[in-house]
Design an enzyme around this catalytic site. Structure first.
Site, short mmCIF file in Angstrom:
data_model
loop_
_atom_site.label_atom_id
_atom_site.label_comp_id
_atom_site.label_asym_id
_atom_site.label_seq_id
_atom_site.Cartn_x
_atom_site.Cartn_y
_atom_site.Cartn_z
N THR A 1 0.99 -1.43 0.53
CA THR A 1 -0.08 -0.25 0.05
C THR A 1 1.02 1.21 -0.24
O THR A 1 1.63 1.30 0.51
CB THR A 1 -0.95 0.13 1.06
OG1 THR A 1 -2.12 -1.41 1.15
CG2 THR A 1 -1.53 0.91 1.38
N GLY A 2 0.88 2.23 -0.86
CA GLY A 2 1.07 3.04 -1.18
C GLY A 2 3.00 3.00 -1.72
O GLY A 2 3.38 4.44 -1.82
N ALA A 3 3.27 2.24 -2.45
CA ALA A 3 4.72 2.07 -3.07
C ALA A 3 4.38 2.27 -4.37
O ALA A 3 5.15 3.59 -4.58
CB ALA A 3 5.07 0.55 -3.43
N GLY A 4 3.24 2.47 -4.99
CA GLY A 4 3.24 3.60 -6.24
C GLY A 4 3.29 5.10 -6.10
O GLY A 4 3.65 5.86 -6.70
N ASP A 5 2.31 5.49 -4.97
CA ASP A 5 2.85 6.83 -4.44
C ASP A 5 3.73 7.24 -4.07
O ASP A 5 4.41 8.24 -4.96
CB ASP A 5 1.83 7.43 -3.02
CG ASP A 5 0.27 6.31 -3.59
OD1 ASP A 5 -0.36 6.56 -4.98
OD2 ASP A 5 -0.88 6.00 -2.72
P1 ATP Z 1 -0.57 1.14 -6.04
O1 ATP Z 1 0.03 -0.22 -5.95
O2 ATP Z 1 0.52 1.70 -5.01
O3 ATP Z 1 -1.49 1.62 -6.65
P2 ATP Z 1 1.46 0.54 -8.08
O4 ATP Z 1 0.47 -0.61 -9.15
O5 ATP Z 1 1.91 1.87 -9.23
O6 ATP Z 1 0.54 1.41 -7.02
P3 ATP Z 1 3.86 -0.68 -7.32
O7 ATP Z 1 4.06 -1.42 -9.43
O8 ATP Z 1 3.44 -1.82 -6.59
O9 ATP Z 1 3.06 0.27 -7.73
O10 ATP Z 1 5.15 -0.17 -6.68
C1 ATP Z 1 5.62 1.04 -7.50
C2 ATP Z 1 7.47 1.29 -7.27
O11 ATP Z 1 7.44 0.30 -6.15
C3 ATP Z 1 7.47 -0.29 -8.52
O12 ATP Z 1 8.09 0.61 -9.19
C4 ATP Z 1 8.90 -0.85 -7.36
O13 ATP Z 1 10.07 0.57 -8.12
C5 ATP Z 1 8.26 -0.10 -6.14
N1 ATP Z 1 8.18 -1.54 -5.64
C6 ATP Z 1 7.13 -2.09 -4.92
N2 ATP Z 1 6.67 -3.39 -4.17
C7 ATP Z 1 7.86 -3.45 -4.36
C8 ATP Z 1 9.49 -4.95 -3.74
N3 ATP Z 1 7.83 -5.50 -3.41
N4 ATP Z 1 9.89 -5.49 -4.23
C9 ATP Z 1 10.80 -3.87 -4.79
N5 ATP Z 1 10.65 -2.96 -5.66
C10 ATP Z 1 9.09 -3.37 -4.74
#
Ligand code: ATP
Length: 319
Positions: free
Chosen positions: A255-259
């Site tokens: 949660t919040g990784a994309g943000d």
């Molecule tokens: P959200 O799930 O928040 O709506 P999202 O799907 O864009 O958004 P993720 O792709 O899950 O988000 O994460 C965004 C970025 O964070 C990824 O492009 C990556 O660089 C990093 N990231 C997320 N999860 C991981 C992980 N488990 N290990 C390493 N990097 C990660």
């Protein structure tokens, strides 16, 4: 001018105290402040950057609490207004044992949906180096009209426009409506970030091939990103494209990784806008954003797990 102004919803997620349960099974819930645009503003601020949030909250305990969270995190809340008639939005969210996220929204309507054009802090929006937004604020009026006007004000004042559609299908009357409305402002953005799920939803094709991603490219864009969770992300700029892997971490809650990713990338871009035209600089900025997203995935919740610049640099150095 390095200010990132983030526009849209801020709300409270209620998340189960136990992992891997359905909403119905959850024995209890805890408050987790969120809303993607608010998370992005706090991500920028946590990294040491200037950030402001523009949106509407309920004139209630939760609304006042959220405004305090913005201020405590160093985010300018000069664009926050309060609605005396509607409540702050709530969402019950769980990650079930089968890996599916389950949402239940309380928005009937919630204060964020009632932001009006007259509520906009025009002077604040005009100071933005980057104006960032999602698509939830496009779902209904009056917020939709306010959103479109805010984009116009920011663009006229010279800001870059940044768009993370952040699809929440359940909030739209239909999938078709979601798709057409999300795409209705596509051509105006300078920077667009989509997830794999959004790429498939918007193109109708389940593939990460360049020619599929390019269906979302516009000649007016400066940068298109597809985030791929632990795989990092793919990027497309006018004169170059590529992929940047992420960092190995112990994933706990994404949660919040994309943000966090978006916040970190925007922070880098306002510090050096030439990164958008320079592949080497852009890859450095994306590495920083990947690391910021990766760290956010190692802890529960969105806002508490957003890292400082030092923490991000430490992860990059260790790798
Ligand atoms: P959200 O799930 O928040 O709506 P999202 O799907 O864009 O958004 P993720 O792709 O899950 O988000 O994460 C965004 C970025 O964070 C990824 O492009 C990556 O660089 C990093 N990231 C997320 N999860 C991981 C992980 N488990 N290990 C390493 N990097 C990660």
């Amino acid at each position: 001018r390095e200010l990132v102004v983030s526009f849209g919803e801020m709300l409270i997620d209620f998340v189960p105290t136990e992992a891997g349960v359905s909403l119905a099974e959850a024995p209890a819930f805890v408050k987790a402040p969120g809303g993607a645009p608010a998370n992005v503003a706090i991500a920028v601020s946590r990294l040491g950057g200037a950030a402001a949030f523009v949106g509407k909250l309920g004139e209630d305990e939760f609304g006042r609490m959220l405004a305090r969270i913005l201020r405590d995190n160093g985010v300018d809340d000069g664009g926050v207004v309060f609605d005396t008639g509607a409540r702050t939005a709530l969402a019950f969210v769980t990650l079930r044992a089968d890996g599916e996220r389950e949402f239940m929204f309380y928005r009937n309507p919630s204060a964020d949906m009632l932001l009006r054009e007259e509520d906009l802090n025009v002077e604040l929006i005009k100071r933005a180096a980057v104006f960032h937004y999602g698509s939830i604020s496009l779902i209904t009026d009056p917020c939709r009209t306010a959103h479109l006007r805010a984009m116009e004000i920011a663009k006229e004042a010279g800001a870059l426009l940044s768009y993370d559609p952040n699809l929440r299908e359940a909030l739209w009357p239909s999938s078709d409506k979601a798709r057409t409305q999300i795409m209705s402002i596509w051509d105006q953005a300078d920077i667009v970030k989509v997830s794999e799920v959004e790429l498939e939803f918007l193109t109708g094709i389940n593939s990460l091939e360049d020619d599929v991603v390019m269906l979302l490219w516009r000649p007016t864009m400066k940068l298109l990103l597809v985030t791929l969770g632990d795989q990092g992300c793919k990027y497309y700029a006018r004169d170059f494209r590529g992929a940047v892997p992420s960092y190995k971490v112990q994933q706990v809650d994404t949660t919040g990784a994309g943000d966090a990713f978006v916040g970190a990338l925007l922070r880098k871009i306002v510090q050096d806008p030439s990164s958008l035209q320079d592949q080497k600089k852009l890859e450095e900025a994306i590495k920083f954003a990947n690391a910021c997203g990766a760290i956010t995935a190692t802890k529960k919740g969105a806002i508490p797990s957003l890292p400082t610049e030092t923490e991000v640099l430490q992860l990059i150095e260790r790798a």
